[in-house]
Enzyme design. Structure first.
Site, mmCIF file in Angstrom:
data_model
loop_
_atom_site.group_PDB
_atom_site.id
_atom_site.type_symbol
_atom_site.label_atom_id
_atom_site.label_comp_id
_atom_site.label_asym_id
_atom_site.label_seq_id
_atom_site.Cartn_x
_atom_site.Cartn_y
_atom_site.Cartn_z
ATOM 1 N N ARG A 166 34.808 22.012 32.761
ATOM 2 C CA ARG A 166 34.168 23.223 33.278
ATOM 3 C C ARG A 166 33.019 23.618 32.351
ATOM 4 N NH1 ARG A 166 38.938 27.438 34.601
ATOM 5 N NH2 ARG A 166 37.361 28.795 33.681
ATOM 6 N N ARG A 195 34.942 35.116 26.933
ATOM 7 C CA ARG A 195 36.073 35.242 27.876
ATOM 8 C C ARG A 195 37.271 35.905 27.197
ATOM 9 N NH1 ARG A 195 36.229 29.173 29.314
ATOM 10 N NH2 ARG A 195 37.945 29.525 30.749
ATOM 11 N N ARG A 210 39.825 20.553 27.166
ATOM 12 C CA ARG A 210 40.345 20.522 28.533
ATOM 13 C C ARG A 210 39.386 19.884 29.540
ATOM 14 N NH1 ARG A 210 42.166 26.157 31.470
ATOM 15 N NH2 ARG A 210 39.969 26.699 31.492
ATOM 16 N N LYS A 220 47.962 29.260 33.175
ATOM 17 C CA LYS A 220 48.232 29.907 34.467
ATOM 18 C C LYS A 220 48.064 28.929 35.631
ATOM 19 C CE LYS A 220 45.012 33.112 33.988
ATOM 20 N NZ LYS A 220 44.410 32.804 32.680
ATOM 21 N N ARG A 229 42.125 41.197 37.048
ATOM 22 C CA ARG A 229 41.661 41.124 35.662
ATOM 23 C C ARG A 229 41.195 42.475 35.152
ATOM 24 N NH1 ARG A 229 40.349 35.212 35.958
ATOM 25 N NH2 ARG A 229 39.647 34.489 33.936
HETATM 26 P P1 AMP Z 1 39.293 31.312 35.574
HETATM 27 O O1 AMP Z 1 39.159 30.026 36.316
HETATM 28 O O2 AMP Z 1 40.395 32.186 36.073
HETATM 29 O O3 AMP Z 1 39.341 31.116 34.079
HETATM 30 O O4 AMP Z 1 37.948 32.137 35.862
HETATM 31 C C1 AMP Z 1 36.690 31.616 35.499
HETATM 32 C C2 AMP Z 1 35.647 32.732 35.519
HETATM 33 O O5 AMP Z 1 35.535 33.269 36.845
HETATM 34 C C3 AMP Z 1 35.962 33.933 34.631
HETATM 35 O O6 AMP Z 1 35.560 33.738 33.279
HETATM 36 C C4 AMP Z 1 35.135 35.024 35.330
HETATM 37 O O7 AMP Z 1 33.757 34.889 35.041
HETATM 38 C C5 AMP Z 1 35.333 34.677 36.808
HETATM 39 N N1 AMP Z 1 36.531 35.327 37.373
HETATM 40 C C6 AMP Z 1 37.656 34.716 37.837
HETATM 41 N N2 AMP Z 1 38.543 35.615 38.288
HETATM 42 C C7 AMP Z 1 37.978 36.834 38.092
HETATM 43 C C8 AMP Z 1 38.420 38.163 38.336
HETATM 44 N N3 AMP Z 1 39.638 38.426 38.861
HETATM 45 N N4 AMP Z 1 37.577 39.171 38.001
HETATM 46 C C9 AMP Z 1 36.352 38.933 37.493
HETATM 47 N N5 AMP Z 1 35.879 37.704 37.213
HETATM 48 C C10 AMP Z 1 36.686 36.648 37.519
#
Ligand code: AMP
Length: 214
Positions: free
Chosen positions: A161, A172, A127, A13, A88
């Site tokens: 990360r 996740r 990654r 994404k 989400r």
């Molecule tokens: P991402 O970078 O999108 O993979 O997000 C990393 C982490 O941030 C996720 O595993 C969640 O803990 C938190 N997070 C990001 N976006 C959301 C969202 N829309 N709702 C809830 N938690 C989020």
């Protein structure tokens, strides 16, 4: 044009969002990036969110809806928004729908990036990414250059990360299937959903997204 990129962690994404920003002058709104920034800035919300993110669980709807609302109030949207990693949950999807209506905007498409779990584990555990510009590297398919400098912006701050490990990834993925994947049906029913094969190479995925947006 406003679009959502929907897909499990590691589906690509962020990579595709950055391409759309470059090519279409759109604005990428990544709640993951915003939460990581809040964490770096040491805010109370950032600290709490950081612990949840490291485990791989979802941060509360109130928090993420709040930060998206703030961004939408500040930005002028330019060529439209790409929602990356948001919504989400169904509550977030409904909140986004209301925010867009209040702004007089539409949701034009929801791109579902389809990938299988085995590929995700391989992608995520290999990654790393540039802290400055977000360029994504993979130990096998796109290693960090020998001089340690980002191919895109030259920064030497390329990081992994903390939540890109197998244990957190399992949580996740569970969160994705339990809380986020119902959005596939939600947007399908609204007629907004377009599926693309997220396992193809980066340019092929970009071409499928461009086709879906025509
Ligand atoms: P991402 O970078 O999108 O993979 O997000 C990393 C982490 O941030 C996720 O595993 C969640 O803990 C938190 N997070 C990001 N976006 C959301 C969202 N829309 N709702 C809830 N938690 C989020």
């Amino acid at each position: 044009m406003n679009i959502i990129l929907l897909g499990p962690p590691g589906a690509g994404k962020g990579t595709q969002a950055r391409k759309l920003v470059e090519e279409r002058n759109m604005v990428q709104l990544s709640t993951g990036d915003m939460l990581r920034e809040a964490r770096r800035n040491g805010t109370e919300m950032g600290k709490k969110a950081g612990e949840i993110m490291d485990r791989g669980d979802l941060v509360s709807d109130d928090v993420v809806i709040g930060i998206i609302r703030e961004q939408l109030e500040q930005d002028n949207g330019a060529g439209g928004y790409i929602f990356d990693g948001f919504p989400r949950t169904l509550a977030q999807a409904e909140a986004l729908g209301r925010l867009l209506i209040d702004m007089g905007e539409n949701l034009d498409a929801v791109i579902e990036m389809q990938v299988d779990d085995d590929a995700l584990v391989g992608r995520i555990t290999a990654r790393s990414s540039c802290k400055a510009c977000g360029e994504v590297y993979n130990d096998i398919t796109k290693p960090i250059p020998a001089d340690g400098k980002c191919v895109n912006c030259g920064s030497d701050d390329i990081i992994r990360r903390p939540d890109d490990n197998e244990e957190s990834l399992r949580t996740r993925l569970f969160a994705y299937y339990k809380q986020t994947s119902p959005l596939v049906g939600y947007y399908y029913a609204k007629g907004d959903l377009k599926a693309v094969d997220g396992l193809a190479n980066m340019d092929e995925v970009a071409a499928s997204i461009a086709k879906a947006l025509r």
